[in-house]
Design a protein around this motif. Structure first.
Motif, PDB file in Angstrom:
ATOM      1  N   LYS A   8      36.599  43.785  42.385  1.00  0.00           N
ATOM      2  CA  LYS A   8      35.454  43.188  43.063  1.00  0.00           C
ATOM      3  C   LYS A   8      34.668  42.277  42.115  1.00  0.00           C
ATOM      4  N   TYR A   9      34.046  41.257  42.720  1.00  0.00           N
ATOM      5  CA  TYR A   9      33.336  40.252  41.943  1.00  0.00           C
ATOM      6  C   TYR A   9      32.186  40.816  41.106  1.00  0.00           C
ATOM      7  N   PRO A  10      31.286  41.674  41.623  1.00  0.00           N
ATOM      8  CA  PRO A  10      30.151  42.133  40.789  1.00  0.00           C
ATOM      9  C   PRO A  10      30.587  42.773  39.480  1.00  0.00           C
ATOM     10  N   GLU A  11      31.609  43.642  39.552  1.00  0.00           N
ATOM     11  CA  GLU A  11      32.077  44.290  38.327  1.00  0.00           C
ATOM     12  C   GLU A  11      32.807  43.290  37.427  1.00  0.00           C
ATOM     13  N   LYS A  12      33.617  42.426  38.018  1.00  0.00           N
ATOM     14  CA  LYS A  12      34.370  41.456  37.213  1.00  0.00           C
ATOM     15  C   LYS A  12      33.420  40.483  36.508  1.00  0.00           C
ATOM     16  N   ARG A  45      44.502  32.702  43.338  1.00  0.00           N
ATOM     17  CA  ARG A  45      43.968  31.804  44.374  1.00  0.00           C
ATOM     18  C   ARG A  45      42.445  31.872  44.491  1.00  0.00           C
ATOM     19  N   ASN A  46      41.840  32.847  43.859  1.00  0.00           N
ATOM     20  CA  ASN A  46      40.403  33.034  44.007  1.00  0.00           C
ATOM     21  C   ASN A  46      39.677  32.112  43.025  1.00  0.00           C
ATOM     22  N   GLU A  47      38.984  31.091  43.555  1.00  0.00           N
ATOM     23  CA  GLU A  47      38.320  30.111  42.698  1.00  0.00           C
ATOM     24  C   GLU A  47      37.219  30.737  41.848  1.00  0.00           C
ATOM     25  N   THR A  48      36.504  31.688  42.402  1.00  0.00           N
ATOM     26  CA  THR A  48      35.426  32.332  41.651  1.00  0.00           C
ATOM     27  C   THR A  48      35.983  33.049  40.426  1.00  0.00           C
TER      28      THR A  48
END
Length: 1018
Positions: A83-87, A119-122
């Motif tokens: 997940k983004y917040p942890e990454k 594929r995830n730009e973020t």
């Protein structure tokens, strides 16, 4: 996630902000670190949210300046979170806490690569940002192909591609092999067609790095750069977000022009014409406005354009326009703009013929010579030196002489050298040249090198019309009550050779000339006495038939020096005395010196050798070597007589070793005596000239010399980093905090022989010492302050190489309320400022305490104060030659102490201030005796010259019979003069380096509060 979503983090930040002092803050931080460490031990029980929260707290603590030596693995592991917040937390904290060589980073390479090719730009942006900040060679080898694909991909958004360009730039700097010129040049040119300015700016940064190493493969990029400049100059298709105060992307303009400067020429006439049109538009459209931010941006573009104009060797009309523009800049109030204007004017002198145009601004440039900022004064001096010619030399040199009286120490030597060169090169007549050099010696004798007076002697010797005038001026200067030793030497030489031309003038009889010169003999150093002896012999020769009284006076002097310990002085005295008894034959033997052979001026060569790089020159070197570290080269000034200076041997009859093989360097006197067999010439090494001179304000000029390199020592005071590197080392792992400031206690014990070295709630360590010569007897008093015993007591002395230290056995247990005494013997082997360390540890209950304490066995403990008279001082001072036994340094950043306070400071360190030895009331003369096993009792002499106009600088001369002692004493005294008081120097907590904002991979916050910065992140 909002900050309110992490209540524990918010509460912790609030607690830190509410702390009343640093001690409360440290206790709160230690408590939190203990809690985090405990939670991380059971990592499996942590939820991703909790792990994220604790890692954020670690980052916040690190940003406060505390060392965080655990939790790195937990931060790196968050990079692989789904997940983004942890990454996001994993990437940001890893970028901040770890450097490119950290072992944990290897564990993340595969995860980072998966995010880059995913594929995830973020996720791609997070990965590229971290690699762009801390990527090393391993990242370069593993990730460079994938980053290149992202940069060239047409399916990726500009947001990702611009980060890919900067990431590739980092990888290229770490390993240039990752970019193949043959395969990349066309792709680089393709990137310059990009319409998005973000991608184009990032790509241009990459191009600058590429062409700085090798421009040959990137010629196809040159016309693309010109088109980019055209687009920006005409403001075509420039989005509003890339316009800064009405200037289209100034960053891209600067980068593009910098890239063009790495190409040697532009052959294509159309491309060259287009480029000059753009540069003309930039020059015409730039002016000084009130808005500072707009000025900074427009001037960044303008000065890069000026550099490009000079690089391309533009037409004179455009150069004139550039000079006119710079003329406006050197007249504004803003010092940064004036500095850049002066520096670029100087650079223009080097590359093109615009001297006549620059002369129009001479008055303003001279005004800048009196600017409060020394950087501007230096640039103004460089510019005046470069623009000087026959038409304006008189005005410029007179301004330099006037400025010399008020200039600080740091500039006087350079001022003197440049004024002498200009006077020599552009003198309207030779009498003016003699006037200038004698004024130079009179006003700044300490800073006038021997090469300068050697050169004036050559001119006078080679020009018969000049000789009577020079003799008159030399006689006038000798009438002054106090003149510099260099003035004594040049006057004595000239009057010895040409004083007979003044015989009909009042006060210029041989006897009167002898008397006025002989008055100066007691004030000169040993190296000057041979010149005066030669002058006496010449006076005796010119007074044939001799005046019996004068002859007896001179013979008495020769007899006195026949027993001198200096070979040069002794031989001259013996030979002159023998020759002077030959009567009329003396006239032939001591005939007038022959003319010197014409040769290049040694002054010009010296100016070239000691030329200081300007900021722009340094910047150009930095561009050419993006990754090379700048190093400070030590310039060794050649003071030899090879470049046309009159050797000492030419002033008399002794044949000295010459640095030149030219037969003309041997005087006519020498050749004659060799032919007649009247002399037994001895090749002997001339004593090194006392370049640092005598105390009575008549010292020779300072010259560059190779000083001993300082050892890696922490001196008596050390720096803030040195102090904290030793003292708080034990505290970092201790929850027990010391009572009082450890650095202050050490400083106090450095000045007295008893006191408390360390104290905490459980123990007090005191010291009582007795010092005799090179030995010290100390007793450590270890006192248990509690009703329970202290156990596992250990004490280990870590001595530096110059101290022999033996500590008696320390008991493992100290009973309650008891004190034990541990003798410590110290022997000083040789001079050094290094300090020993006491590694002390003990256990109280469950508390294990370990501290590392500097011991006050410091250099001044082996000094014994001594007061000496002038009769004792001057022979000692003169007997010591130049470096390495006598060293001199201009010290800046000095605490502005009144002279009585400075004298008290020196006396407190056993450095005795001797009043009355120096006639200048602004100077201090200091003596002391140093004891060590290698030197035994060694006298050390110091002279401090202060500047009443600027108490923050002074000049220091240190002399002793041991090179190591001279250097160590010089550095020791300098440390005492420039130190900051211990209360402010040693922080209460270990100071960890704060990460730069760029390493956080985020936009800089508008506040310095780490809590607010974290709030912005979350």
């Amino acid at each position: 996630m909002a900050m309110s979503g992490m209540r524990g983090l918010s509460v912790f930040i609030s607690d830190i902000r509410n702390c009343q002092n640093k001690d409360q803050e440290r206790l709160r931080v230690d408590k939190e670190l203990g809690n985090i460490r405990t939670r991380f031990k059971n990592e499996k029980a942590l939820t991703p949210y909790e792990k994220k929260k604790y890692v954020w707290k670690m980052l916040y603590i690190y940003m406060l300046g505390y060392d965080v030596d655990f939790g790195h693995m937990e931060a790196v592991s968050l990079i692989s979170a789904p997940k983004y917040p942890e990454k996001q937390v994993g990437y940001i904290v890893t970028s901040s806490l770890l450097n490119e060589n950290h072992d944990f980073l290897r564990l993340a390479i595969n995860t980072v690569r998966n995010d880059i090719i995913g594929r995830n730009e973020t996720f791609q942006c997070l990965a590229l940002t971290m690699v762009g900040n801390i990527g090393g060679r391993e990242f370069a080898e593993s990730l460079a192909p994938d980053v290149q694909k992202l940069l060239l991909s047409s399916s990726c958004r500009p947001l990702v591609r611009k980060k890919a360009a900067l990431c590739l730039l980092r990888l290229y700097r770490k390993n240039p092999d990752v970019v193949n010129v043959d395969g990349w040049a066309d792709r680089m040119a393709q990137l310059l067609d990009e319409r998005d300015l973000g991608v184009l700016t990032s790509s241009m940064s990459l191009l600058v790095a590429l062409v700085s190493n090798q421009h040959e493969g990137y010629w196809s990029c040159l016309p693309k750069c010109v088109k980019t400049l055209e687009r920006l100059a005409r403001n075509q298709d420039i989005p509003q977000e890339y316009t800064y105060y009405g200037i289209p992307s100034p960053w891209l303009q600067v980068k593009t022009m910098r890239a063009l400067q790495y190409f040697p020429t532009i052959e294509d006439p159309n491309t060259r014409r287009s480029l000059f049109e753009v540069l003309q538009r930039i020059l015409m459209g730039t002016d000084v406005v009130k808005n500072v931010n707009k000025n900074n941006a427009s001037h960044a573009v303008l000065f890069e354009a000026l550099a490009l104009v000079m690089h391309l060797d533009a037409e004179k009309e455009m150069m004139s326009q550039c000079v006119a523009l710079l003329g406006k800049f050197i007249a504004v109030r803003e010092p940064n703009i004036r500095y850049l204007g002066l520096e670029n004017m100087t650079r223009m002198l080097m590359v093109t013929d615009v001297q006549d145009i620059i002369k129009r601004h001479q008055a303003q440039i001279i005004t800048s010579l009196k600017d409060p900022d020394i950087s501007i004064r230096r640039r103004a001096l460089d510019l005046l030196y470069g623009m000087c010619d026959v038409s304006n030399a008189k005005d410029i040199v007179e301004e330099l002489l006037q400025y010399l009286s008020t200039a600080e120490f740091a500039m006087r030597e350079e001022l003197s050298l440049k004024a002498a060169i200009l006077a020599e090169k552009f003198a309207p007549d030779l009498s003016w040249y003699v006037d200038v050099i004698l004024q130079l010696i009179d006003k700044a004798g300490d800073f006038v090198s021997d090469d300068i007076w050697f050169r004036v002697v050559q001119f006078v010797t080679n020009n018969e019309d000049l000789q009577p005038y020079a003799a008159v001026k030399a006689r006038e200067y000798l009438d002054k009550p106090a003149i510099h030793e260099t003035m004594v030497k040049v006057s004595a030489y000239i009057l010895g050779e040409f004083g007979h031309l003044l015989v009909r003038r009042p006060g210029c009889s041989p006897k009167e000339i002898f008397n006025i010169i002989h008055e100066k003999l007691p004030t000169v150093s040993t190296s000057s006495i041979p010149i005066l002896l030669s002058t006496y012999a010449k006076i005796l020769m010119h007074s044939q038939p001799p005046d019996p009284e004068l002859q007896n006076q001179i013979w008495t002097i020769f007899k006195k020096y026949e027993s001198s310990i200096e070979v040069e002085i002794q031989q001259r005295a013996v030979e002159y005395f023998a020759l002077s008894r030959k009567g009329a034959a003396l006239v032939d033997i001591l005939a007038e010196m022959p003319k010197f052979p014409e040769r290049q001026s040694s002054l010009i060569k010296k100016a070239e050798d000691t030329e200081v790089d300007t900021a722009e020159q340094s910047a150009i070197k930095l561009r050419a070597q993006q990754q090379s570290q700048t190093s400070n080269a030590l310039v060794v000034t050649d003071q030899s007589h090879a470049n046309g200076a009159p050797p000492v041997s030419q002033l008399g009859l002794v044949k000295m070793p010459s640095t030149s093989s030219n037969v003309d360097d041997i005087s006519a006197d020498q050749r004659l005596s060799q032919e007649n067999g009247t002399l037994n010439n001895v090749d002997s090494q001339s004593p090194s000239p006392d370049l640092l001179g005598d105390l009575l304000a008549i010292e020779g000029p300072p010259s560059g010399s190779l000083h001993p390199q300082p050892s890696s020592s922490s001196g008596l005071e050390g720096t803030a980093v040195e102090a904290t590197a030793i003292v708080p080392a034990g505290e970092q792992a201790n929850s027990v905090q010391p009572i009082g400031n450890i650095a202050e206690r050490f400083h106090a014990l450095s000045l007295k022989d008893s006191g408390v070295l360390y104290e905490d709630p459980y123990i007090q360590i005191g010291i009582k010492a007795e010092w005799r010569a090179h030995q010290g007897h100390l007793v450590l008093f270890l006192g248990n302050k509690n009703t329970s015993p202290l156990v596992s007591v250990q004490a280990l002395i870590l001595p530096p190489a110059h101290l022999k230290m033996e500590l008696s056995l320390v008991p493992e247990t100290i009973p309650p309320r008891a004190q034990v005494q541990c003798p410590l013997e110290v022997i000083n082997l040789h001079p050094s400022r290094d300090v020993s360390v006491l590694d002390f540890s003990y256990k109280f209950g469950n508390e294990m305490v370990n501290v590392k304490l500097r011991m006050p066995a410091v250099l001044n403990k082996f000094l014994q104060p001594i007061t000496i008279s002038a009769e004792e001082f001057f022979p000692q001072w003169r007997s010591l030659p130049g470096p390495p036994l006598k060293l001199q340094e201009v010290v800046r950043g000095v605490r502005p102490l009144p002279l009585p306070e400075m004298a008290n400071l020196f006396n407190s360190y056993h450095l005795t201030v001797c009043p009355g030895l120096d006639p200048n009331p602004n100077n201090l003369v200091i003596s002391t005796t140093f004891y060590s096993e290698s030197t035994r009792a060694m006298l050390c002499l110091i002279r401090i010259e202060t500047d009443p106009a600027d108490r923050t600088q002074l000049r220091m001369t240190v002399a002793s019979g041991d090179p190591a002692l001279t250097f160590e004493m010089k550095e020791f005294v300098k440390e005492q003069l420039v130190i900051i008081p211990p209360t402010s120097r040693v922080p209460a907590t270990p100071a960890a380096p704060t990460p730069p904002v760029a390493q956080l991979a985020i936009a800089p916050a508008t506040t310095n509060d780490p809590g607010a910065l974290l709030a912005a992140l979350l």
